[in-house]
Design an enzyme around this catalytic site. Sequence first.
Site, mmCIF file in Angstrom:
data_model
loop_
_atom_site.group_PDB
_atom_site.id
_atom_site.type_symbol
_atom_site.label_atom_id
_atom_site.label_comp_id
_atom_site.label_asym_id
_atom_site.label_seq_id
_atom_site.Cartn_x
_atom_site.Cartn_y
_atom_site.Cartn_z
ATOM 1 N N CYS A 1 0.752 -1.221 0.113
ATOM 2 C CA CYS A 1 0.091 -0.063 -0.057
ATOM 3 C C CYS A 1 0.785 1.279 0.113
ATOM 4 O O CYS A 1 1.467 1.716 1.106
ATOM 5 C CB CYS A 1 -0.978 0.103 1.140
ATOM 6 S SG CYS A 1 -2.053 1.480 1.229
ATOM 7 N N CYS B 1 -0.477 4.035 2.108
ATOM 8 C CA CYS B 1 -0.257 3.956 3.518
ATOM 9 C C CYS B 1 1.205 4.145 3.833
ATOM 10 O O CYS B 1 1.651 4.802 4.901
ATOM 11 C CB CYS B 1 -0.509 2.366 4.055
ATOM 12 S SG CYS B 1 -2.207 2.115 3.586
ATOM 13 N N ASP B 2 2.173 3.508 3.026
ATOM 14 C CA ASP B 2 3.460 3.484 3.523
ATOM 15 C C ASP B 2 4.602 4.305 2.634
ATOM 16 O O ASP B 2 5.528 4.301 2.933
ATOM 17 C CB ASP B 2 3.990 1.984 3.357
ATOM 18 C CG ASP B 2 3.265 0.925 4.141
ATOM 19 O OD1 ASP B 2 2.524 1.490 5.217
ATOM 20 O OD2 ASP B 2 3.035 -0.055 3.969
#
Lengths: 324, 105
Positions: free
Chosen positions: A134, A137-138
Amino acid sequence: METTYDAVVVGSGPAGYTAALYLARADISTLVLEGATPGGCLMSTSDVENYPGFDEGVRGPELIGAMRRQAARFGADLVAREVARIERHDPWFLVATEGDVVRARVVVVATGSTPRRLGLARELELTGRGVSTCATCDGAFFVGQHVIVVGGGDSAMEEALQLARLSATVTLVHRRSSFRASPIMASRVDANPRISVLTDTVVTALNGEDVVESVDVRDLRTGAVSTIAAAGLFVAVGHDPQSDLVSAAGLAEVDEAGYVRVRGRSSLTGTPGLFACGDVIDPTYRQAVSAAGSGCVAALDAQRHLQDTTVEFAASSGVLHAIV
Amino acid sequence: MPSFDPITAAGLDAVVDAASGLVAIDFWTPGCTRCQALEAVLTEVVPDQPVVVFQSNVAEDPELAARYRVMSVPALAFYRDGEHLRTVFGEKSRADVVALIEELS
């Protein structure tokens, strides 16, 4: 949460919410068991540009939020619970979550798919230590660093484009010679100076003490193996259908890849009253809009089934009390 | 976000040392829907469990995440008596979280 519904929808992507919207709007008492993480794949999609009706595009979570509210507006109950089991106690279904059991006359399975892994040694061990699925997200962990994206579809292109905003370089690794991605996404990748593309190439190993430091790749044409320094490896190699819930219970047949088999263009499975829709039945198209359409089909099929079995259910109310 | 008390690298030692029993830090970033899902699970589960939860916004305070080599969110880092026990990554169901807390308690 009530304990008896006409319809229980399992899953909460475009297919599940569309099915719930149609069912609830038809005055059918409907519960959506949304899973531990509601929303499906769209929740990690930043911009959805091809969902009709949104001429300027729409953020994935916003689109899902609107579908959710639309289902709720017509009275569907929405609960973020994971389903542990579905059992058939003719003519009812029992749907078990963590701690609760719900009875339903029909069940709509819209459980979608889960991201596929590469299957490399240490991939699990290094997940969260450089391996990710992701970018939204990251991405923040890899500012100014070198990262690798694996995959050739739209989601791989999107991961690469997102990471290119933050990372020093992005290397897109794909095992085939051409991308499966839509031409518009592929051309954006081509035009991005921070992204380089390695086709006909596979990742063969992850290297690093306790975080990813480099990966080995093999050129499938020459067999040559080389090592690329990278702090992050983002895996976007497609999805596998989440059909265990119904296949393990013998409620529906699945194909070799695990997709639930439905009859023709309908959502009918082998079990009367059990309908399937969305990515869990679709190895081919896998779009938000096709999933939504598939959810509509399931709701209409379920609605017809409910009408056809009204008499049977009226007669079985005594049975209901006997089994629960 | 956040639903739990925020914690920074500077405050970590004091909090972890002072707490008796299990402490967990939930690492998250804005826009991370998986983090929101985990937070919802924690909000529901934690009041009944023997654990104190803090949250760390990695975008604001990358130092704490870096110290524990957190490179993906959501991540849950568990401590007891000042000692780091384990860090787990990714989405968790209610049952997963309860099982983890029971195992580490």
